[in-house]
Design an enzyme around this catalytic site. Structure first.
Site, PDB file in Angstrom:
ATOM      1  CG  ASN A 158      42.979 -31.256  92.394  1.00 17.14           C
ATOM      2  OD1 ASN A 158      42.467 -32.385  92.000  1.00 17.14           O
ATOM      3  ND2 ASN A 158      43.424 -30.929  93.820  1.00 17.14           N
ATOM      4  CE  LYS A 212      56.756 -23.709 103.400  1.00 22.68           C
ATOM      5  NZ  LYS A 212      58.104 -23.121 103.917  1.00 22.68           N
ATOM      6  CB  SER A 220      49.482 -22.987 104.690  1.00 20.96           C
ATOM      7  OG  SER A 220      50.081 -22.352 103.385  1.00 20.96           O
ATOM      8  N   GLY A 239      45.249 -23.632  95.921  1.00 16.24           N
ATOM      9  CA  GLY A 239      45.183 -24.873  94.972  1.00 16.24           C
ATOM     10  C   GLY A 239      46.304 -25.958  95.007  1.00 16.24           C
ATOM     11  CD  GLU A 240      45.314 -28.947  96.810  1.00 14.14           C
ATOM     12  OE1 GLU A 240      44.712 -29.222  95.701  1.00 14.14           O
ATOM     13  OE2 GLU A 240      45.080 -28.454  98.008  1.00 14.14           O
ATOM     14  CE  LYS A 260      52.190 -25.909 111.299  1.00 13.14           C
ATOM     15  NZ  LYS A 260      52.944 -25.584 110.093  1.00 13.14           N
ATOM     16  CB  THR A 270      44.729 -28.840 106.878  1.00 22.75           C
ATOM     17  OG1 THR A 270      45.791 -28.505 106.548  1.00 22.75           O
ATOM     18  CG2 THR A 270      43.597 -28.658 105.747  1.00 22.75           C
ATOM     19  CG  ASP A 272      36.342 -28.108  93.846  1.00 22.98           C
ATOM     20  OD1 ASP A 272      36.197 -28.880  92.754  1.00 22.98           O
ATOM     21  OD2 ASP A 272      35.820 -27.007  93.404  1.00 22.98           O
ATOM     22  CG  HIS A 273      40.756 -32.994  95.110  1.00 23.48           C
ATOM     23  ND1 HIS A 273      42.022 -33.574  95.072  1.00 23.48           N
ATOM     24  CD2 HIS A 273      40.857 -32.409  96.161  1.00 23.48           C
ATOM     25  CE1 HIS A 273      42.642 -33.264  96.134  1.00 23.48           C
ATOM     26  NE2 HIS A 273      41.922 -32.395  96.859  1.00 23.48           N
TER      27      HIS A 273
END
Length: 321
Positions: A110, A242, A173, A106-107, A194, A191, A37-38
């Site tokens: 976006n 990060k 994360s 989020g990032e 781990k 993603t 979703d970008h």
């Protein structure tokens, strides 16, 4: 049994093609699908960013059995959580119970587009926790009002509420996101393979819940062409979350990955058509305890060939794991 999924990567493919590809993935026998979703692609070379929710609505009508999922939606800056709840409920109705709502913090890539600034990481996680609570309350039915630290909701209600409640997944994360996922989510998303993330998720209440991972791959009968394409379009992934959460646009990712080498890509992304190499890349996710693994085929124009190859060779090999 571990399930294997197909990724509709909106950053590299146009909307009509995304729907065609998930139809083919369903026909090929993939167990589930996820969609990014970008608002922006990671790199200019990817070249796309259609509205994921329109694509998912079309996919819900074009398919009949394959589960759908956002991987992931940020419900805090670009979208208000009350609106995310409405979208998710509608998708669940359109898909007749096949939709899961994947959420994350989020990032900047976006979320910056609405001009609200980009909060610090700990604030983003607090916002995510509050947003998940709002979404869950709306899924419960009835009117919801909320006056919180980050969000206000004024007498909201979902008028078209599905009979099958939308499962909510939270991307993790680190320890704080694992705490949120364990307490509030129906499944966990990651993603990287781990195991400690899954252990932390279980510690906060996630034991027994599904855990969904994702792995980029680059199928091509010409291995060198696959390596070139992976480097051109996916070298951003080597930056780590990060870093990736903070950069504001494709040009920033281009500069940040200027010194990523082709051999670096080869170490992190299986390339070519050697089934064994792809299986070996998936194995760490299985060993870590992931119950579902979504594959991302790199290159928008190379989906159909990958899907045919996966049906004939890759999926049978993966299911032997």
């Amino acid at each position: 049994m571990v399930q294997f999924g197909y990724t509709m990567m909106t950053e590299q493919t146009g909307p009509r093609e995304l729907v065609d590809d998930v139809v083919a993935a369903e026909r090929a026998g993939f167990d589930f699908s996820v969609a990014s979703d970008h608002y922006f692609p990671w790199l200019d070379a990817q070249g796309h960013a259609p509205y994921a929710w329109s694509v998912l609505g079309a996919a819900a009508q074009a398919t009949s059995t394959i589960p759908l999922m956002t991987y992931v939606t940020c419900p805090t800056v670009r979208y208000h959580p009350a609106v995310v709840a409405q979208k998710a409920a509608t998708l669940q109705l359109l898909s007749e119970g096949r939709f899961r709502l994947g959420l994350g913090s989020g990032e900047n890539l976006n979320e910056h587009v609405v001009g609200a600034g980009w909060p610090a990481a700990h604030v983003r996680l607090d916002m995510l926790e509050e947003a998940v609570g709002i979404i869950s309350a709306l899924f419960d039915g009835g009117y919801v009002s909320h006056s919180g630290t980050h969000f206000d909701v004024d007498n909201a209600k979902l008028w078209d509420l599905p009979g099958t409640r939308v499962p909510v997944g939270v991307a993790v994360s680190g320890s704080r996101s694992c705490e949120i996922a364990g307490k509030l989510a129906d499944l966990v998303i990651a993603t990287e393979p781990k195991k400690d993330l899954l252990t932390e998720f279980d510690r906060h209440g996630g034991s027994g819940k599904p855990r969904v991972g994702q792995l980029p791959v680059c199928f091509d009968e010409d291995r060198q062409a696959a390596v070139e394409r992976a480097h051109d379009q996916f070298r951003w992934s080597l930056g780590g979350w990060k870093v990736n959460a903070e950069l504001p646009g494709p040009s920033s990712f281009d500069q940040a990955t200027a010194f990523v080498r082709h051999e670096d890509i080869e170490k992190s992304v299986p390339c070519g058509d050697d089934v064994g190499e792809f299986v070996d890349a998936v194995r760490p996710y299985v060993e870590a305890g992931f119950t579902e693994i979504a594959l991302v085929q790199i290159g928008g124009a190379h989906q159909q060939a990958f899907i045919r190859w996966a049906e004939q060779k890759l999926l049978p090999a993966l299911r032997e794991l």
